[in-house]
Design an enzyme around this catalytic site. Structure first.
Site, PDB file in Angstrom:
ATOM      1  N   LYS A 265       0.819  -1.216   0.000  1.00 34.44           N
ATOM      2  CA  LYS A 265       0.000   0.000   0.000  1.00 34.44           C
ATOM      3  C   LYS A 265       0.852   1.264   0.000  1.00 34.44           C
ATOM      4  O   LYS A 265       0.529   2.251  -0.663  1.00 34.44           O
ATOM      5  CB  LYS A 265      -0.911   0.010   1.228  1.00 34.44           C
TER       6      LYS A 265
ATOM      7  N   LYS B  49       4.298   1.587  -0.806  1.00 36.18           N
ATOM      8  CA  LYS B  49       5.342   1.729  -1.832  1.00 36.18           C
ATOM      9  C   LYS B  49       4.876   1.441  -3.249  1.00 36.18           C
ATOM     10  O   LYS B  49       5.527   1.859  -4.200  1.00 36.18           O
ATOM     11  CB  LYS B  49       6.542   0.837  -1.486  1.00 36.18           C
TER      12      LYS B  49
END
Length: 346
Positions: free
Chosen positions: A225, A227
């Site tokens: 979520k 990166k």
């Protein structure tokens, strides 16, 4: 690349004797016999020296192991995994020590190798937790889909790992140590993907700032979520084993919260200091600073190291910027291994 498979081999080797000497090849030797290395010479020396089972490192060790090298360093025997290692000409690199009866074999760790990790980066897909591009912010879509197809997608070296280590393996890598009441506990957290010299130097510096080093490792879904869809390259269990193998680390929290909260700080470890490197910190999913609380409490400190420039993205860019070269490297390695096996069976 120094990964948990190497660490497991070194652990097994150390159990066979009292003092472990590890030879690390130069860039020139690796390029000649295997292809262009992913991590640079000095980075590899730092990585191997930081492994908790290693007593001494021989820098620039020759690719072909001879008896005089063992004698020079007072080694009774040589250890390697049960996979075949050959020179550029296809010869067994350990033939001399095997013929002299000074060779012992350890079990290779399945599902991981440098070649296989390079393959993951060439494939650049995280099928087990990938979001669609519509779900991702524009800033995190740059590489999505760009490298997820082609001939190498069917290669055995471009697979998505589903390693699930047993509790026994985790215990083998752990220190089974708890902080004493008088000890200062230092906390470092992160993804620790493709564990490298940059990570190691932060951990080394952090350990110097206290007595007990606790490391938090974020789970796959959180990293995904924060990166983007291609991350992490290595899953949570692989990353945890890599960190546990580092001699500066005392304990690991597997699946640590992305934001440092009160529950974590005042939990059973009673954290006194939170340390982070000079790399950019992505905000949490609610756009909050993950280190807001330790900063407010005055227990947050950033440190700089000689490898502050080195990140997981640096390693990935080395592969993707020279994609054709590394695809050829993997193809050649596979062909060489098949030829060597055919030679042995003939």
């Amino acid at each position: 690349m120094m990964h948990y498979g190497h660490a497991n081999a070194l652990r097994q080797a150390k159990e066979m004797g009292d003092y472990l000497v590890v030879g690390v090849h130069s860039d020139a030797e690796i390029t000649k016999h295997k292809g262009v290395p992913v991590t640079l010479e000095e980075e590899r020396y730092v990585a191997v020296e930081a492994c908790k089972w290693v007593d001494e490192v021989v820098r620039g060790a020759p690719y072909v192991t001879q008896l005089d090298l063992l004698d020079e360093y007072g080694c009774d025997f040589c250890v390697h995994g049960d996979d075949l290692v050959t020179t550029a000409d296809g010869d067994d690199t350990y033939a001399a020590v095997k013929n002299a009866g000074r060779f012992k074999e350890c079990k290779r760790t399945p599902s991981v190798s440098t070649t296989e990790l390079v393959g993951r980066m060439l494939l650049m897909t995280r099928e087990h937790h990938e979001h669609t591009t519509e779900e991702m912010p524009e800033s995190k879509r740059s590489r999505i889909g760009t490298f997820s197809s082609g001939a190498d997608a069917k290669s055995p070296y471009t697979s998505v790992s589903h390693i699930l280590p047993t509790s026994r393996r985790i215990v083998q890598f752990s220190n089974a140590k708890e902080p004493q009441a008088h000890e200062k506990v230092v906390y470092v957290d992160g993804t620790f993907d493709l564990f490298h010299a940059g990570h190691i130097e932060i951990l080394r510096k952090a350990k110097e700032m206290g007595d007990f080093l606790l490391v938090g490792i974020h789970d796959d879904q959180t990293v995904n979520k924060i990166k983007g869809a291609n991350f992490p390259i290595m899953n949570l269990h692989e990353r945890a084993l890599s960190v546990l193998a580092c001699k500066y680390v005392d304990e690991v929290i597997i699946g640590a919260p992305y934001s440092v909260n009160q529950e974590l700080l005042k939990g059973s470890f009673h954290i006194s200091l939170v340390v982070h490197g000079k790399t950019t910190t992505e905000p949490d999913t609610n756009n909050a600073d993950p280190y807001a609380l330790p900063k407010e409490l005055g227990i947050y400190q950033e440190v700089e190291t000689r490898f502050s420039h080195l990140t997981t993205q640096t390693i990935i860019d080395r592969i993707l910027d020279r994609r054709q070269l590394y695809e050829e490297r993997n193809r050649k390695k596979q062909a060489k291994e098949l030829a060597a096996l055919a030679k042995l069976e003939a």
